[in-house]
Design a protein around this motif. Structure first.
Motif, PDB file in Angstrom:
ATOM      1  N   ARG A   1       0.837  -1.196   0.000  1.00  0.00           N
ATOM      2  CA  ARG A   1       0.000   0.000   0.000  1.00  0.00           C
ATOM      3  C   ARG A   1       0.879   1.255   0.000  1.00  0.00           C
ATOM      4  O   ARG A   1       2.070   1.188   0.313  1.00  0.00           O
ATOM      5  N   VAL A   2       0.256   2.352  -0.365  1.00  0.00           N
ATOM      6  CA  VAL A   2       0.889   3.661  -0.234  1.00  0.00           C
ATOM      7  C   VAL A   2      -0.010   4.516   0.650  1.00  0.00           C
ATOM      8  O   VAL A   2      -1.235   4.529   0.493  1.00  0.00           O
ATOM      9  N   VAL A   3       0.593   5.177   1.611  1.00  0.00           N
ATOM     10  CA  VAL A   3      -0.132   6.030   2.548  1.00  0.00           C
ATOM     11  C   VAL A   3       0.347   7.459   2.350  1.00  0.00           C
ATOM     12  O   VAL A   3       1.563   7.720   2.341  1.00  0.00           O
ATOM     13  N   LEU A   4      -0.568   8.373   2.174  1.00  0.00           N
ATOM     14  CA  LEU A   4      -0.186   9.776   2.008  1.00  0.00           C
ATOM     15  C   LEU A   4      -1.043  10.648   2.903  1.00  0.00           C
ATOM     16  O   LEU A   4      -2.187  10.312   3.229  1.00  0.00           O
ATOM     17  N   SER A   5      -0.464  11.750   3.316  1.00  0.00           N
ATOM     18  CA  SER A   5      -1.210  12.728   4.113  1.00  0.00           C
ATOM     19  C   SER A   5      -0.744  14.125   3.736  1.00  0.00           C
ATOM     20  O   SER A   5       0.429  14.335   3.406  1.00  0.00           O
ATOM     21  N   VAL A   6      -1.689  15.052   3.760  1.00  0.00           N
ATOM     22  CA  VAL A   6      -1.406  16.470   3.481  1.00  0.00           C
ATOM     23  C   VAL A   6      -1.992  17.263   4.637  1.00  0.00           C
ATOM     24  O   VAL A   6      -3.206  17.251   4.862  1.00  0.00           O
ATOM     25  N   ARG A   7      -1.114  17.944   5.360  1.00  0.00           N
ATOM     26  CA  ARG A   7      -1.543  18.720   6.522  1.00  0.00           C
ATOM     27  C   ARG A   7      -1.333  20.196   6.227  1.00  0.00           C
ATOM     28  O   ARG A   7      -0.229  20.619   5.891  1.00  0.00           O
ATOM     29  N   ASN A   8      -2.398  20.950   6.370  1.00  0.00           N
ATOM     30  CA  ASN A   8      -2.333  22.382   6.136  1.00  0.00           C
ATOM     31  C   ASN A   8      -2.338  23.091   7.474  1.00  0.00           C
ATOM     32  O   ASN A   8      -3.348  23.063   8.190  1.00  0.00           O
ATOM     33  N   ALA A   9      -1.198  23.704   7.832  1.00  0.00           N
ATOM     34  CA  ALA A   9      -1.081  24.371   9.124  1.00  0.00           C
ATOM     35  C   ALA A   9      -2.026  25.558   9.182  1.00  0.00           C
ATOM     36  O   ALA A   9      -2.170  26.304   8.217  1.00  0.00           O
ATOM     37  N   ARG A  10      -2.664  25.744  10.355  1.00  0.00           N
ATOM     38  CA  ARG A  10      -3.611  26.834  10.546  1.00  0.00           C
ATOM     39  C   ARG A  10      -3.102  27.787  11.614  1.00  0.00           C
ATOM     40  O   ARG A  10      -2.471  27.379  12.577  1.00  0.00           O
ATOM     41  N   SER A  11      -3.417  29.066  11.439  1.00  0.00           N
ATOM     42  CA  SER A  11      -3.074  30.028  12.484  1.00  0.00           C
ATOM     43  C   SER A  11      -4.102  29.914  13.603  1.00  0.00           C
ATOM     44  O   SER A  11      -5.233  29.479  13.401  1.00  0.00           O
ATOM     45  N   THR A  12      -3.733  30.360  14.790  1.00  0.00           N
ATOM     46  CA  THR A  12      -4.635  30.239  15.938  1.00  0.00           C
ATOM     47  C   THR A  12      -5.848  31.134  15.800  1.00  0.00           C
ATOM     48  O   THR A  12      -6.860  30.922  16.454  1.00  0.00           O
ATOM     49  N   ALA A  13      -5.784  32.149  14.937  1.00  0.00           N
ATOM     50  CA  ALA A  13      -6.909  33.073  14.784  1.00  0.00           C
ATOM     51  C   ALA A  13      -7.935  32.581  13.794  1.00  0.00           C
ATOM     52  O   ALA A  13      -8.970  33.198  13.617  1.00  0.00           O
TER      53      ALA A  13
END
Length: 387
Positions: A327-339
């Motif tokens: 299998r191939v596992v991928l993830s994309v995380r988009n950092a968010r500001s606290t506001a």
């Protein structure tokens, strides 16, 4: 600031040539019919105003209407008689109704009515020193009807052309929308058929292969039958897939499908667009992954990064790719500001739906949503033992 209507080069050239010829002939008529220097100068200015109005009537109908009014006001202020130059007024009224904005459209209508009143009043009132007689009133009424008919005919003709053009545009837009809907439905149907063909055929092939492996030692005939069934099923599936791909080629442009080698170019484009990408590939692909898995990974990453670029409030994006044996596992995380609230993420938008369908067609799964202050897209796709 008034915006100019887009005209093709031949249209603009035609308008300028017609206006130039009209202005030259009108100027000759005015010079021949004028004796005083004041009348000559005034006549020349009037011709310039009407000629300019004729030249820009399609380019900017609002400005053309103002120029026509300026020429008419100058003509009346100098007490000049009607001349062939005034014919440009009809073309200007037509243009305001056919090509003008809503405000210009109704300004042309008001101008036609005002002109129908002003023309007889100006012509009958010139040089009058006594109260008007019945004959004068009759002439004024006749002039009112004639001027109103001519001016309104020009405006109404333009309004009819405007209606016809809008009807044609609406019909064209409706045909395009219907064609796009049909094409989308066709693509969805082909994708569903492709999934059904491949899934069913592979299930049969796997079942027959497992049966042949177990029967190989005790029943060679069963093994031969199983291999024949595998061959027949695979050939039928290949024929169906080729047919579906042929249908796709008729609705989409031909070209090579993206692979893992194109990911660096994708990342470079996203970085150039403003994303701060942190890409980690661990473990690396064991050999050459199947083309279907490569395409699915590319498309999912493309859509996830596009969503992060469009909807993210922080340019930092973390991409994780892990290529395992099966299998191939991928993830994309988009950092968010606290506001920024994570609820603004488009977790149920068309992009996420498309990524999820892409993963499901590849036999995998995909999730997208808020996770510890980030918007996270995770996908797991099977690639088969040994890659």
């Amino acid at each position: 600031m008034a915006t100019l209507r887009p005209l093709k080069r031949y249209q603009l050239t035609t308008d300028l040539v017609i206006a130039g010829a009209f202005g030259l002939l009108s100027l000759v008529v005015e010079l021949v019919g004028s004796a005083a220097s004041t009348s000559i100068a005034g006549g020349a200015l009037m011709v310039i105003a009407f000629t300019a109005a004729l030249a820009v009537r399609r380019l900017q109908p609002g400005i053309a209407l103002c120029l026509a009014w300026a020429g008419a006001a100058l003509q009346m202020a100098l007490g000049m008689t009607p001349s062939p130059t005034n014919l440009s007024i009809f073309a200007v009224l037509y243009a305001t109704a056919a090509y003008g904005s809503t405000r210009v459209f109704w300004s042309g209508f008001a101008s036609a009515i005002a002109g129908a009143v002003i023309v007889p009043a100006y012509l009958v009132g010139r040089g009058m020193s006594e109260p008007p007689t019945a004959e004068v009133w009759f002439v004024a009424g006749a002039l009112l009807l004639a001027a109103g008919f001519a001016l309104m005919l020009s405006w109404v003709s333009g309004a009819l052309v405007r209606t016809a053009m809008r009807a044609a545009e609406n019909s064209r837009a409706q045909r395009l929308a219907e064609a796009e809907t049909i094409a989308e439905q066709q693509r969805v149907r082909i994708a569903r058929d492709m999934h059904d063909v491949v899934a069913h055929s592979l299930a049969v092939v796997i079942a027959q292969a497992d049966g042949a492996r177990y029967a190989a030692a005790t029943d060679p005939a069963a093994t031969s039958d199983a291999l024949a069934t595998i061959s027949t099923t695979a050939r039928a599936a290949l024929t169906d897939v080729r047919l579906l791909l042929t249908q796709l080629r008729h609705s989409q442009a031909e070209g090579p499908q993206p692979t893992l080698a194109d990911l660096e170019e994708l990342f470079a484009r996203m970085r150039a667009a403003g994303l701060a990408l942190d890409v980690v590939v661990d473990p690396a692909p064991p050999g050459e992954p199947p083309a279907a898995a490569q395409l699915a990974v590319y498309r999912i990453l493309q859509e996830a990064l596009t969503n992060a670029l469009r909807h993210g409030v922080d340019p930092r994006v973390h991409v994780q790719l892990g290529w395992f044996a099966d299998r191939v596992v991928l993830s994309v995380r988009n950092a968010r500001s606290t506001a920024s609230p994570v609820s603004t993420s488009p977790a149920s938008g068309h992009g996420v739906i498309g990524m999820r369908e892409r993963a499901q067609l590849a036999g995998g799964s995909l999730t997208a949503g808020a996770e510890y202050g980030e918007f996270v897209v995770k996908a797991t796709l099977p690639i088969g033992a040994g890659g």
